[in-house]
Design a protein around this motif. Structure first.
Motif, PDB file in Angstrom:
ATOM      1  N   GLU A 134       0.823  -1.215   0.000  1.00 48.97           N
ATOM      2  CA  GLU A 134       0.000   0.000   0.000  1.00 48.97           C
ATOM      3  C   GLU A 134       0.860   1.270   0.000  1.00 48.97           C
ATOM      4  O   GLU A 134       0.589   2.200  -0.762  1.00 48.97           O
ATOM      5  CB  GLU A 134      -0.930  -0.005   1.213  1.00 48.97           C
ATOM      6  N   LEU A 135       1.911   1.298   0.816  1.00 46.38           N
ATOM      7  CA  LEU A 135       2.764   2.487   0.882  1.00 46.38           C
ATOM      8  C   LEU A 135       3.444   2.738  -0.466  1.00 46.38           C
ATOM      9  O   LEU A 135       3.475   3.868  -0.951  1.00 46.38           O
ATOM     10  CB  LEU A 135       3.811   2.353   1.990  1.00 46.38           C
ATOM     11  N   ASP A 136       3.961   1.673  -1.101  1.00 45.91           N
ATOM     12  CA  ASP A 136       4.614   1.831  -2.401  1.00 45.91           C
ATOM     13  C   ASP A 136       3.628   2.338  -3.459  1.00 45.91           C
ATOM     14  O   ASP A 136       3.952   3.193  -4.271  1.00 45.91           O
ATOM     15  CB  ASP A 136       5.254   0.520  -2.859  1.00 45.91           C
ATOM     16  N   ARG A 137       2.393   1.797  -3.443  1.00 45.22           N
ATOM     17  CA  ARG A 137       1.372   2.269  -4.394  1.00 45.22           C
ATOM     18  C   ARG A 137       1.056   3.746  -4.149  1.00 45.22           C
ATOM     19  O   ARG A 137       0.923   4.527  -5.090  1.00 45.22           O
ATOM     20  CB  ARG A 137       0.083   1.436  -4.280  1.00 45.22           C
ATOM     21  N   ASP A 138       0.928   4.131  -2.872  1.00 44.67           N
ATOM     22  CA  ASP A 138       0.629   5.528  -2.548  1.00 44.67           C
ATOM     23  C   ASP A 138       1.772   6.452  -2.980  1.00 44.67           C
ATOM     24  O   ASP A 138       1.544   7.521  -3.536  1.00 44.67           O
ATOM     25  CB  ASP A 138       0.363   5.701  -1.051  1.00 44.67           C
ATOM     26  N   ILE A 139       3.000   6.021  -2.748  1.00 49.42           N
ATOM     27  CA  ILE A 139       4.157   6.818  -3.160  1.00 49.42           C
ATOM     28  C   ILE A 139       4.173   6.968  -4.674  1.00 49.42           C
ATOM     29  O   ILE A 139       4.359   8.071  -5.205  1.00 49.42           O
ATOM     30  CB  ILE A 139       5.474   6.191  -2.645  1.00 49.42           C
ATOM     31  N   PHE A 140       3.943   5.872  -5.398  1.00 45.03           N
ATOM     32  CA  PHE A 140       3.939   5.926  -6.860  1.00 45.03           C
ATOM     33  C   PHE A 140       2.823   6.849  -7.354  1.00 45.03           C
ATOM     34  O   PHE A 140       3.024   7.677  -8.231  1.00 45.03           O
ATOM     35  CB  PHE A 140       3.786   4.521  -7.456  1.00 45.03           C
ATOM     36  N   ARG A 141       1.634   6.707  -6.778  1.00 47.10           N
ATOM     37  CA  ARG A 141       0.494   7.542  -7.188  1.00 47.10           C
ATOM     38  C   ARG A 141       0.804   9.019  -6.969  1.00 47.10           C
ATOM     39  O   ARG A 141       0.623   9.838  -7.869  1.00 47.10           O
ATOM     40  CB  ARG A 141      -0.763   7.143  -6.404  1.00 47.10           C
ATOM     41  N   ALA A 154       6.223  12.814   1.146  1.00 47.31           N
ATOM     42  CA  ALA A 154       6.624  12.375   2.486  1.00 47.31           C
ATOM     43  C   ALA A 154       5.719  12.988   3.546  1.00 47.31           C
ATOM     44  O   ALA A 154       5.274  12.303   4.472  1.00 47.31           O
ATOM     45  CB  ALA A 154       8.086  12.738   2.741  1.00 47.31           C
ATOM     46  N   ASP A 155       5.435  14.269   3.409  1.00 44.79           N
ATOM     47  CA  ASP A 155       4.544  14.948   4.358  1.00 44.79           C
ATOM     48  C   ASP A 155       3.144  14.330   4.312  1.00 44.79           C
ATOM     49  O   ASP A 155       2.532  14.088   5.352  1.00 44.79           O
ATOM     50  CB  ASP A 155       4.459  16.448   4.051  1.00 44.79           C
ATOM     51  N   LEU A 157       2.264  11.325   3.428  1.00 44.30           N
ATOM     52  CA  LEU A 157       2.241   9.942   3.902  1.00 44.30           C
ATOM     53  C   LEU A 157       2.862   9.771   5.289  1.00 44.30           C
ATOM     54  O   LEU A 157       2.920   8.653   5.804  1.00 44.30           O
ATOM     55  CB  LEU A 157       2.959   9.042   2.887  1.00 44.30           C
ATOM     56  N   GLU A 158       3.375  10.875   5.839  1.00 45.97           N
ATOM     57  CA  GLU A 158       3.999  10.875   7.166  1.00 45.97           C
ATOM     58  C   GLU A 158       5.175   9.901   7.245  1.00 45.97           C
ATOM     59  O   GLU A 158       5.284   9.082   8.157  1.00 45.97           O
ATOM     60  CB  GLU A 158       2.956  10.590   8.241  1.00 45.97           C
ATOM     61  N   VAL A 159       6.050   9.986   6.227  1.00 44.87           N
ATOM     62  CA  VAL A 159       7.301   9.230   6.200  1.00 44.87           C
ATOM     63  C   VAL A 159       8.419  10.210   5.849  1.00 44.87           C
ATOM     64  O   VAL A 159       8.159  11.377   5.578  1.00 44.87           O
ATOM     65  CB  VAL A 159       7.254   8.071   5.168  1.00 44.87           C
ATOM     66  N   THR A 160       9.654   9.733   5.817  1.00 41.58           N
ATOM     67  CA  THR A 160      10.767  10.612   5.467  1.00 41.58           C
ATOM     68  C   THR A 160      10.931  10.700   3.952  1.00 41.58           C
ATOM     69  O   THR A 160      10.451   9.825   3.219  1.00 41.58           O
ATOM     70  CB  THR A 160      12.098  10.100   6.062  1.00 41.58           C
ATOM     71  N   THR A 161      11.604  11.745   3.508  1.00 49.56           N
ATOM     72  CA  THR A 161      11.860  11.871   2.069  1.00 49.56           C
ATOM     73  C   THR A 161      12.737  10.725   1.577  1.00 49.56           C
ATOM     74  O   THR A 161      12.599  10.293   0.436  1.00 49.56           O
ATOM     75  CB  THR A 161      12.525  13.215   1.713  1.00 49.56           C
ATOM     76  N   ALA A 162      13.631  10.220   2.433  1.00 51.47           N
ATOM     77  CA  ALA A 162      14.486   9.094   2.036  1.00 51.47           C
ATOM     78  C   ALA A 162      13.638   7.857   1.744  1.00 51.47           C
ATOM     79  O   ALA A 162      13.894   7.129   0.774  1.00 51.47           O
ATOM     80  CB  ALA A 162      15.506   8.790   3.130  1.00 51.47           C
ATOM     81  N   VAL A 163      12.604   7.627   2.546  1.00 56.12           N
ATOM     82  CA  VAL A 163      11.709   6.489   2.306  1.00 56.12           C
ATOM     83  C   VAL A 163      11.025   6.659   0.949  1.00 56.12           C
ATOM     84  O   VAL A 163      10.968   5.729   0.145  1.00 56.12           O
ATOM     85  CB  VAL A 163      10.661   6.358   3.441  1.00 56.12           C
ATOM     86  N   ARG A 165      11.995   8.498  -1.679  1.00 50.86           N
ATOM     87  CA  ARG A 165      12.979   8.399  -2.760  1.00 50.86           C
ATOM     88  C   ARG A 165      13.392   6.948  -3.008  1.00 50.86           C
ATOM     89  O   ARG A 165      13.395   6.479  -4.145  1.00 50.86           O
ATOM     90  CB  ARG A 165      14.195   9.256  -2.414  1.00 50.86           C
ATOM     91  N   ASN A 166      13.701   6.212  -1.953  1.00 46.47           N
ATOM     92  CA  ASN A 166      14.175   4.830  -2.109  1.00 46.47           C
ATOM     93  C   ASN A 166      13.077   3.908  -2.633  1.00 46.47           C
ATOM     94  O   ASN A 166      13.304   3.100  -3.534  1.00 46.47           O
ATOM     95  CB  ASN A 166      14.713   4.296  -0.779  1.00 46.47           C
ATOM     96  N   ARG A 167      11.881   4.036  -2.081  1.00 45.22           N
ATOM     97  CA  ARG A 167      10.788   3.159  -2.514  1.00 45.22           C
ATOM     98  C   ARG A 167      10.359   3.487  -3.946  1.00 45.22           C
ATOM     99  O   ARG A 167      10.059   2.594  -4.726  1.00 45.22           O
ATOM    100  CB  ARG A 167       9.605   3.255  -1.553  1.00 45.22           C
TER     101      ARG A 167
END
Length: 185
Positions: A134-141, A154-155, A157-163, A165-167
């Motif tokens: 789910e997180l990867d799909r949300d990041i891609f979307r 990142a803001d 999804l409440e994760v870091t920018t590194a997460v 960028r990497n995902r």
């Protein structure tokens, strides 16, 4: 009294006539606004025009704006959607007036093989996206489809920018593999 967010500070300064603050707002939000317009209009040229119209409208309306949240983007997205809808209506009116004219851009024949390959590729990409978490799909979307910058995603999804960028890099690599498999087949 709570501290102002970066957007709240820039909006207040821009509303008071500070052009450098408005330029910074433009720099921060131009890509997401462009991708919202592009998603609606499916045309780079129209999306560029609507993006500029969005920021011209925003500049005119900033003095009366009371920013509800910490980000200006939802307000800009609303303006962008209205501008895009206006562009679509104008496009439909223009097409209605030229419906009887011959369209030289239409091919004389349809390449069925190319359409089948394109449909199959889209299906494979959709299947590949379905295997993501789910997180990867949300990041891609957010990043690929809606044009969010890494920090904005990142803001959201409440994760870091590194997460983010990497995902996103991992997802892109996986999708690139899907496309290459399709070409090799």
């Amino acid at each position: 009294m709570s501290e102002l967010s970066a957007d709240q500070d820039l909006v207040a300064r821009a509303a008071a006539g500070d052009e450098s603050a408005f330029r910074e707002l433009y720099r921060v939000h131009v890509r997401p606004v462009y991708w919202i317009a592009h998603g609606i209009l499916r045309s780079s040229a129209d999306a560029e025009d609507v993006t500029q119209e969005t920021f011209v409208t925003a500049w005119r309306k900033l003095p009366g704006l009371e920013l509800a949240g910490e980000s200006l983007l939802p307000w800009l997205a609303t303006i962008c959607r209205f501008q895009s809808a206006n562009r679509l209506r104008a496009r439909r009116r223009e097409q209605a007036h030229t419906a009887d004219a011959v369209d030289e851009d239409l091919p004389a024949t349809v390449n069925v093989e190319e359409q089948v390959i394109t449909a199959e590729l889209a299906e494979r990409i959709t299947d590949a996206l379905g295997t993501l978490g789910e997180l990867d799909r949300d990041i891609f979307r957010l990043c690929a489809a809606e044009g969010f910058a890494y920090q904005a995603a990142a803001d959201e999804l409440e994760v870091t920018t590194a997460v983010v960028r990497n995902r996103l890099s991992r997802v892109r690599t996986q999708l690139r593999g899907t496309v290459e498999e399709m070409r090799d087949a």
